[in-house]
Design an enzyme around this catalytic site. Structure first.
Site, short mmCIF file in Angstrom:
data_model
loop_
_atom_site.label_atom_id
_atom_site.label_comp_id
_atom_site.label_asym_id
_atom_site.label_seq_id
_atom_site.Cartn_x
_atom_site.Cartn_y
_atom_site.Cartn_z
N GLU A 1 0.75 -1.25 4.34
CA GLU A 1 0.35 -1.86 5.61
C GLU A 1 1.22 -1.22 6.68
OE1 GLU A 1 -2.31 -3.69 5.71
OE2 GLU A 1 -2.41 -3.75 3.53
N HIS B 1 -5.75 -7.42 3.17
CA HIS B 1 -4.79 -6.75 4.06
C HIS B 1 -3.34 -7.17 3.83
CE1 HIS B 1 -7.97 -4.75 6.15
NE2 HIS B 1 -8.53 -5.89 6.53
P1 AMP Z 1 -5.68 -1.94 4.84
O1 AMP Z 1 -5.13 -1.15 3.73
O2 AMP Z 1 -7.14 -1.89 4.96
O3 AMP Z 1 -5.15 -3.33 4.72
O4 AMP Z 1 -5.12 -1.31 6.17
C1 AMP Z 1 -3.91 -0.60 6.25
C2 AMP Z 1 -3.45 -0.56 7.66
O5 AMP Z 1 -4.46 0.01 8.48
C3 AMP Z 1 -3.20 -1.91 8.29
O6 AMP Z 1 -1.91 -2.41 7.97
C4 AMP Z 1 -3.29 -1.57 9.76
O7 AMP Z 1 -2.14 -0.91 10.22
C5 AMP Z 1 -4.42 -0.57 9.76
N1 AMP Z 1 -5.70 -1.25 10.03
C6 AMP Z 1 -6.54 -1.79 9.14
N2 AMP Z 1 -7.59 -2.34 9.75
C7 AMP Z 1 -7.40 -2.14 11.06
C8 AMP Z 1 -8.14 -2.46 12.24
N3 AMP Z 1 -9.30 -3.11 12.17
N4 AMP Z 1 -7.65 -2.09 13.44
C9 AMP Z 1 -6.49 -1.43 13.54
N5 AMP Z 1 -5.74 -1.10 12.47
C10 AMP Z 1 -6.19 -1.45 11.25
MG MG Z 2 -4.06 -3.08 2.78
#
Ligand code: AMP
Ligand code: MG
Ligand code: MG
Length: 356
Positions: free
Chosen positions: A131, A305
């Protein structure tokens, strides 16, 4: 005028040949009877053999569990279509009419009779879902800083001497929050998205320290040489999408002025890509929820997330792919020298290039 009758013609020809036919039958009746008996026995034996083949495929083996029976019915949550690639149904006799459901059952059963183990070139897998800091609407070209580093270490449970395996399990986990340095204050959007609080990152070690802690974890598991940091076992990084090592880690190493450790430059497997190829019928499963669904697995477990929960769910997908006999190997290339517009000198973020 007399009209010719075809029926009468046939009858008169038959009457002409009838005595010869009777004579033939009386002379060779034993031979004709014996041929008929032999033909009947052959037909009977062939039918018996075919029905035995089908019943052994349709019925569960002796002593089989209810779960096996459930899987035959397709109620183990695995759509039978995923078993098709393993089926040898075209080799089976097709003379007996089967319903489409019977045909599906046959596919499933035949696949279950085969050893799903394939040659697996990797000893271990490091499942990672970081993250990072984020701003609403800023997208992924932004200088995100890693704030959670969660890893599930997975190993084969059943690897044979020939390197074949199909049972992949989590053997250990590593998790640390990471203190961001360029923008230490988390946005509300980021905390709401990831569930990570300001207090958690404030008290966390910085990225370089986390790398050191994690290197000790790898060394303790015999994956790297503790001195040089070089891999001594074959392991592969696995993530949902190509972003984690390719983008987040490369950005973070730049911001932290930390050279990428040798153990991070290794091989990367984008698990989502494997699922999208494997579960073609399900389209492009972009979310974790869709990937789990496409593989017929129970829903996402934990908080979406949250790095550690995302990681554990990716590990569930890995276990399922392994169970299905998918060869797990790298499919993503990493450019450790990749540069973004906002990158100045090492460690420097060019603020004027950013909108947020
Ligand atoms: P995830 O692995 O999908 O949980 O996302 C990893 C990282 O991507 C998150 O901690 C955010 O920094 C970034 N991220 C994910 N979704 C979004 C979003 N909708 N808008 C901006 N940053 C995002
Ligand atoms: Mg994640
Ligand atoms: Mg992710």
């Amino acid at each position: 005028m007399q009209l010719a009758s075809p029926n009468l013609d046939v009858l008169s020809s038959f009457m002409t040949f009838l005595p010869s036919l009777i004579q033939l039958l009386t002379t060779y009746w034993k031979l004709i009877l014996a041929s008929f008996v032999i033909w009947s026995v052959i037909v009977f034996l062939r039918r018996g053999k075919q029905s035995k083949e089908y019943s052994s495929l349709l019925a569960p083996p002796v002593g089989s569990s209810p779960s096996h029976q459930a899987s035959l019915n397709g109620s183990d949550g695995i759509p039978p279509m995923y078993h098709r690639s393993y089926s040898q149904i075209s080799d089976r006799p097709t003379s007996t009419k089967l319903s489409s459901q019977d045909q599906e059952d046959l596919n499933v059963t035949i696949s279950q009779k085969q050893d799903a183990r394939v040659k697996q070139p990797y000893e271990a897998f490091l499942v990672l879902d970081v993250e990072a800091t984020c701003q609403e609407g800023a997208g992924f070209e932004w200088p995100n800083e890693i704030i959670e580093w969660p890893v599930c270490l997975m190993r084969w449970k059943d690897k044979s001497n020939l390197g074949k395996a199909c049972q992949l399990e989590i053997v250990d986990e590593f998790r640390s929050f990471v203190k961001p340095t360029w923008r230490p204050q988390l946005s509300q959007f980021c905390t709401e998205l990831t569930g990570i609080t300001q207090a958690q990152v404030n008290s966390a070690p910085n990225f370089q320290k986390v790398l050191k802690m994690f290197a000790r974890f790898l060394a303790r598991h015999g994956l790297i040489d503790p001195k040089s940091g070089r891999p001594i076992q074959r392991f592969c990084w696995c993530s949902d999408g190509p972003f984690d090592v390719r983008d987040f880690v490369v950005k973070q190493c730049f911001i932290s002025k930390a050279p990428m450790p040798p153990w991070l430059k290794g091989d990367v497997l984008d698990v989502r890509r494997v699922v999208s190829v494997w579960a073609v019928a399900s389209g492009n499963p972009e979310t974790m929820a869709k990937q789990l669904e496409a593989l017929g697995l129970p829903a996402f477990q934990g908080r979406l997330h949250s790095g550690i929960d995302d990681t554990r769910n990716i590990a569930r997908v890995m276990t399922e792919l392994a169970r299905r006999g998918v060869r797990l190997e790298p499919n993503t290339s990493i450019n450790t020298n990749r540069r973004w517009n906002w990158m100045g000198k090492p460690g420097e973020v060019l603020e004027h290039t950013l909108m947020f």
